[in-house]
Design a protein around this motif. Structure first.
Motif, PDB file in Angstrom:
ATOM      1  N   GLU A   4       0.793  -1.178   0.066  1.00  0.00           N
ATOM      2  CA  GLU A   4       0.081  -0.143   0.141  1.00  0.00           C
ATOM      3  C   GLU A   4       1.005   1.281  -0.005  1.00  0.00           C
ATOM      4  O   GLU A   4       0.367   2.306  -0.622  1.00  0.00           O
ATOM      5  CB  GLU A   4      -1.084  -0.104   1.214  1.00  0.00           C
ATOM      6  N   ARG A   5       2.010   1.122   0.597  1.00  0.00           N
ATOM      7  CA  ARG A   5       2.891   2.095   0.953  1.00  0.00           C
ATOM      8  C   ARG A   5       3.573   2.520  -0.456  1.00  0.00           C
ATOM      9  O   ARG A   5       3.728   3.708  -1.108  1.00  0.00           O
ATOM     10  CB  ARG A   5       3.911   2.355   1.861  1.00  0.00           C
ATOM     11  N   LYS A   6       3.719   1.634  -1.376  1.00  0.00           N
ATOM     12  CA  LYS A   6       4.158   1.690  -2.709  1.00  0.00           C
ATOM     13  C   LYS A   6       3.175   2.296  -3.513  1.00  0.00           C
ATOM     14  O   LYS A   6       3.517   3.232  -4.600  1.00  0.00           O
ATOM     15  CB  LYS A   6       4.501   0.280  -3.329  1.00  0.00           C
ATOM     16  N   ILE A   7       1.915   1.980  -3.616  1.00  0.00           N
ATOM     17  CA  ILE A   7       0.999   2.706  -4.128  1.00  0.00           C
ATOM     18  C   ILE A   7       1.029   4.137  -3.932  1.00  0.00           C
ATOM     19  O   ILE A   7       0.715   5.049  -4.658  1.00  0.00           O
ATOM     20  CB  ILE A   7      -0.509   1.839  -4.044  1.00  0.00           C
ATOM     21  N   ALA A   8       0.850   4.276  -2.775  1.00  0.00           N
ATOM     22  CA  ALA A   8       0.918   5.761  -2.138  1.00  0.00           C
ATOM     23  C   ALA A   8       2.070   6.471  -2.577  1.00  0.00           C
ATOM     24  O   ALA A   8       1.793   7.635  -3.066  1.00  0.00           O
ATOM     25  CB  ALA A   8       0.924   5.805  -0.704  1.00  0.00           C
ATOM     26  N   ALA A   9       3.097   5.835  -2.685  1.00  0.00           N
ATOM     27  CA  ALA A   9       4.366   6.393  -3.505  1.00  0.00           C
ATOM     28  C   ALA A   9       3.930   6.839  -4.766  1.00  0.00           C
ATOM     29  O   ALA A   9       4.611   7.888  -5.574  1.00  0.00           O
ATOM     30  CB  ALA A   9       5.649   5.766  -3.432  1.00  0.00           C
ATOM     31  N   ILE A  10       3.473   5.961  -5.538  1.00  0.00           N
ATOM     32  CA  ILE A  10       3.070   6.347  -7.101  1.00  0.00           C
ATOM     33  C   ILE A  10       2.310   7.547  -6.993  1.00  0.00           C
ATOM     34  O   ILE A  10       2.619   8.271  -8.023  1.00  0.00           O
ATOM     35  CB  ILE A  10       2.448   5.000  -7.585  1.00  0.00           C
ATOM     36  N   PHE A  11       1.291   7.815  -6.317  1.00  0.00           N
ATOM     37  CA  PHE A  11       0.356   8.750  -6.376  1.00  0.00           C
ATOM     38  C   PHE A  11       1.118  10.181  -5.659  1.00  0.00           C
ATOM     39  O   PHE A  11       0.450  11.063  -5.650  1.00  0.00           O
ATOM     40  CB  PHE A  11      -0.963   8.363  -5.528  1.00  0.00           C
ATOM     41  N   ASN A  12       2.342   9.788  -5.294  1.00  0.00           N
ATOM     42  CA  ASN A  12       3.037  10.856  -4.670  1.00  0.00           C
ATOM     43  C   ASN A  12       2.279  11.634  -3.318  1.00  0.00           C
ATOM     44  O   ASN A  12       2.151  12.852  -3.266  1.00  0.00           O
ATOM     45  CB  ASN A  12       3.275  12.017  -5.490  1.00  0.00           C
ATOM     46  N   MET A  13       1.859  10.757  -2.522  1.00  0.00           N
ATOM     47  CA  MET A  13       1.061  11.097  -1.272  1.00  0.00           C
ATOM     48  C   MET A  13       2.139  11.771  -0.201  1.00  0.00           C
ATOM     49  O   MET A  13       2.613  10.877   0.514  1.00  0.00           O
ATOM     50  CB  MET A  13       0.351  10.091  -0.613  1.00  0.00           C
ATOM     51  N   SER A  14       2.267  12.870  -0.174  1.00  0.00           N
ATOM     52  CA  SER A  14       2.966  13.704   0.902  1.00  0.00           C
ATOM     53  C   SER A  14       2.274  13.975   2.211  1.00  0.00           C
ATOM     54  O   SER A  14       1.042  13.629   2.032  1.00  0.00           O
ATOM     55  CB  SER A  14       3.410  15.224   0.388  1.00  0.00           C
ATOM     56  N   GLU A  15       2.802  14.504   3.040  1.00  0.00           N
ATOM     57  CA  GLU A  15       2.100  14.742   4.427  1.00  0.00           C
ATOM     58  C   GLU A  15       1.243  15.745   4.057  1.00  0.00           C
ATOM     59  O   GLU A  15      -0.008  15.427   4.593  1.00  0.00           O
ATOM     60  CB  GLU A  15       3.242  15.424   5.310  1.00  0.00           C
ATOM     61  N   THR A  16       1.406  16.865   3.295  1.00  0.00           N
ATOM     62  CA  THR A  16       0.321  17.845   3.100  1.00  0.00           C
ATOM     63  C   THR A  16      -0.924  17.249   2.112  1.00  0.00           C
ATOM     64  O   THR A  16      -1.992  17.332   2.527  1.00  0.00           O
ATOM     65  CB  THR A  16       0.829  18.997   2.369  1.00  0.00           C
ATOM     66  N   THR A  17      -0.348  16.185   1.305  1.00  0.00           N
ATOM     67  CA  THR A  17      -1.590  15.522   0.545  1.00  0.00           C
ATOM     68  C   THR A  17      -2.540  14.900   1.320  1.00  0.00           C
ATOM     69  O   THR A  17      -3.649  14.627   1.140  1.00  0.00           O
ATOM     70  CB  THR A  17      -0.992  14.700  -0.627  1.00  0.00           C
TER      71      THR A  17
END
Length: 169
Positions: A4-17
């Motif tokens: 799931e963290r790999k998917i979040a990285a693909i979507f570039n989910m930063s702290e602000t996001t």
């Protein structure tokens, strides 16, 4: 690193996001519109031919954009915000372990949701509204139950970490 963290990285989910995604408007609009618009965009190939790639790209972009266009919520003390906070905890389970009773069910529910996605794809390929609707129903069943489990996970974990506590306001 969790899947799931790999998917979040693909979507570039930063702290602000992530903070913006905890806005109920972000969560609910993504749930309510994301899959139906994606289905419609793919279905449009029967009317648009290869031009259907344009609405497909637009919808994928809107799904990516969704957690970025809303402001940080005034409160995260609601079901949909807590589900996002729980997702963040679930993503971080390789760094901070979660209680054993939370380890299996989210994976099962993700698999159910993915199975629904397979039916959606099959329905779109075959242009079968019934298979597409069946897949959507299975997907939403799995996804909404998964989000409910994420609320439970957040409630169980919020007192274990100062960062987790700070997310609820």
């Amino acid at each position: 690193m969790t899947f799931e963290r790999k998917i979040a990285a693909i979507f570039n989910m930063s702290e602000t996001t992530w903070e913006r995604h905890a806005n109920p408007w972000s969560g609910w609009t993504r749930i309510i519109t994301g899959l139906p618009l994606l289905i419609l965009a793919f279905w449009s190939r029967i009317w648009l031919g290869w031009w259907a790639l344009i609405p497909i790209v637009i919808v994928v972009f809107l799904i990516w954009l969704n957690p970025r266009i809303f402001s940080k919520p005034s409160s995260t003390n609601n079901w949909i915000s807590k589900s996002v906070l729980g997702e963040r905890i679930w993503l971080n389970r390789d760094n901070i372990s979660v209680p054993q009773h939370h380890c299996r069910v989210p994976n099962i529910l993700s698999a159910i949701s993915a199975l629904g996605g397979v039916f959606v794809i099959l329905g779109l390929v075959a242009l079968s509204i019934w298979i597409t609707l069946l897949g959507s129903t299975i997907h939403y069943f799995g996804k909404l139950w998964y989000l409910d489990r994420m609320v439970w996970l957040y409630e169980d974990m919020k007192e274990t970490n100062a960062d987790y506590q700070s997310w609820l306001y």
